[in-house]
Design a protein around this motif. Structure first.
Motif, PDB file in Angstrom:
ATOM      1  N   PRO A 183       0.815  -1.228   0.000  1.00 23.85           N
ATOM      2  CA  PRO A 183       0.000   0.000   0.000  1.00 23.85           C
ATOM      3  C   PRO A 183       0.845   1.273   0.000  1.00 23.85           C
ATOM      4  N   GLY A 240      -1.170  -2.343  -7.809  1.00 25.36           N
ATOM      5  CA  GLY A 240      -2.553  -2.342  -7.333  1.00 25.36           C
ATOM      6  C   GLY A 240      -3.097  -3.747  -7.153  1.00 25.36           C
ATOM      7  N   VAL A 243      -1.648  -5.083  -4.036  1.00 27.84           N
ATOM      8  CA  VAL A 243      -2.267  -4.458  -2.851  1.00 27.84           C
ATOM      9  C   VAL A 243      -3.565  -5.173  -2.489  1.00 27.84           C
ATOM     10  N   VAL A 244      -4.418  -5.385  -3.499  1.00 30.34           N
ATOM     11  CA  VAL A 244      -5.703  -6.047  -3.236  1.00 30.34           C
ATOM     12  C   VAL A 244      -5.479  -7.450  -2.680  1.00 30.34           C
ATOM     13  N   THR A 247      -4.017  -7.206   0.892  1.00 30.93           N
ATOM     14  CA  THR A 247      -4.943  -6.636   1.873  1.00 30.93           C
ATOM     15  C   THR A 247      -5.864  -7.710   2.450  1.00 30.93           C
ATOM     16  N   TYR A 259     -10.437  -0.517   4.097  1.00 33.16           N
ATOM     17  CA  TYR A 259      -9.035  -0.108   3.956  1.00 33.16           C
ATOM     18  C   TYR A 259      -8.728   0.325   2.521  1.00 33.16           C
ATOM     19  N   LEU A 260      -9.209  -0.432   1.537  1.00 34.11           N
ATOM     20  CA  LEU A 260      -8.953  -0.105   0.129  1.00 34.11           C
ATOM     21  C   LEU A 260      -9.633   1.204  -0.260  1.00 34.11           C
TER      22      LEU A 260
END
Length: 329
Positions: A183, A240, A243-244, A247, A259-260
């Motif tokens: 992130p 990205g 990140v997903v 997470t 959070y996203l």
């Protein structure tokens, strides 16, 4: 006795020899361009479009003149008609009239139904955009008034959202982050990308105009600064996805979505702030300060130094694992 050596010698010579054909060099005749073709090439280099280029009307309407531009310049009676929004047009002809004090460049546009009309280039460019989704995306996000409006709107929404998240002690990038660097990296890449975008418009506007009229997502086919920008755009997509994925490895579904959304708000602020401030050269100092702040927050408050011996997940300190409850000493 000598004859018995002659035959093997001849066979050896035949095996070691080969036919050699000298290629005939043919002179390829160079293409002879007409004066009109040379003018068209020169026009395309400076204006970035030429005959047969496709546009789309992006404004409420575009007024075209039915008569030849020489008649309009001579103040003869002319008839005009309007082209509505989202209509596709193709450049049919281009005229240069030095006697025109308003704009020497006249462009003839044709509709799909065969209707033709003339308009000044300066007037045309205000109301049309290239008929390409990438160009239209660039046009939408290049509007300075839109950026200022988005900045105010996003700042209010993000500030309120971060306030609510911090009160709930929810996870948010840079402040109460999850134990992964992706992130932070994503937010930094967005900031760098916005700075590069504004830098191209500052230092290489002609290259940006060429990219706007002839967009490409291949960074290897572009000049250095554009290549860096396109590489950062691809990095946003790749990071990205990471990140997903990361997470939802650290958070459950509801907390992960929250959070996203917070991360998206921070990145939206980064994009608008660094795009606008770089136009005035302040963005470069802000970028250095932001990178230093983000890395300092990650390495001093977010980075996990240990791994749980039971579940294998990262933990910030020894003791009870927050994930499985096992004791780590």
């Amino acid at each position: 006795m000598r004859e018995k050596y002659i035959l093997p010698l001849l066979l050896s010579l035949l095996l070691l020899s080969a036919c050699y054909h000298r290629p005939v060099r043919q002179q390829v005749p160079q293409a002879v361009l007409t004066e009109q073709q040379l003018d068209s090439i020169a026009f395309a280099r400076t204006h970035h479009y030429t005959i047969n280029y496709n546009f789309m009307v992006s404004d409420d309407s575009l007024m075209l003149t039915r008569q030849m531009p020489e008649e309009a310049v001579s103040n003869l009676p002319t008839d005009s008609f309007a082209i509505g929004p989202d209509q596709r047009l193709v450049v049919a002809d281009i005229r240069i009239l030095p006697a025109d004090s308003v704009d020497s460049v006249w462009v003839q546009l044709a509709q799909e139904d065969g209707t033709f009309g003339w308009v000044h280039e300066s007037e045309m460019l205000k109301t049309v955009e290239p008929d390409d989704p990438i160009s239209q995306f660039i046009s939408f996000f290049s509007d300075e008034h839109l950026l200022i409006f988005l900045l105010v709107f996003v700042l209010i929404i993000t500030a309120y959202g971060m306030y609510k998240l911090l009160r709930r002690k929810a996870h948010i990038v840079h402040f109460n982050d999850i134990a992964t660097f992706y992130p932070t990296l994503f937010a930094l890449v967005v900031a760098v990308s916005a700075t590069l975008y504004a830098s191209i418009q500052l230092f290489a506007p002609d290259a940006w105009q060429e990219f706007y009229f002839h967009p490409s997502l291949n960074p290897f086919s572009q000049p250095a600064l554009l290549a860096l920008f396109l590489s950062s755009v691809w990095a946003i997509l790749i990071v990205g996805i990471a990140v997903v994925d990361d997470t939802f490895r650290h958070l459950n579904l509801s907390d992960g979505v929250l959070y996203l959304l917070g991360l998206a708000g921070v990145c939206a602020v980064n994009y608008i702030v660094f795009t606008l401030t770089t136009m005035y050269y302040i963005g470069y100092l802000l970028l250095v300060a932001y990178v230093a702040f983000a890395l300092w927050r990650y390495f001093t408050h977010t980075r996990s130094k240990y791994i749980c011996g039971n579940c294998g997940l990262q933990i910030k300190k020894k003791g009870r694992c927050p994930h499985c409850g096992a004791l780590n000493v």
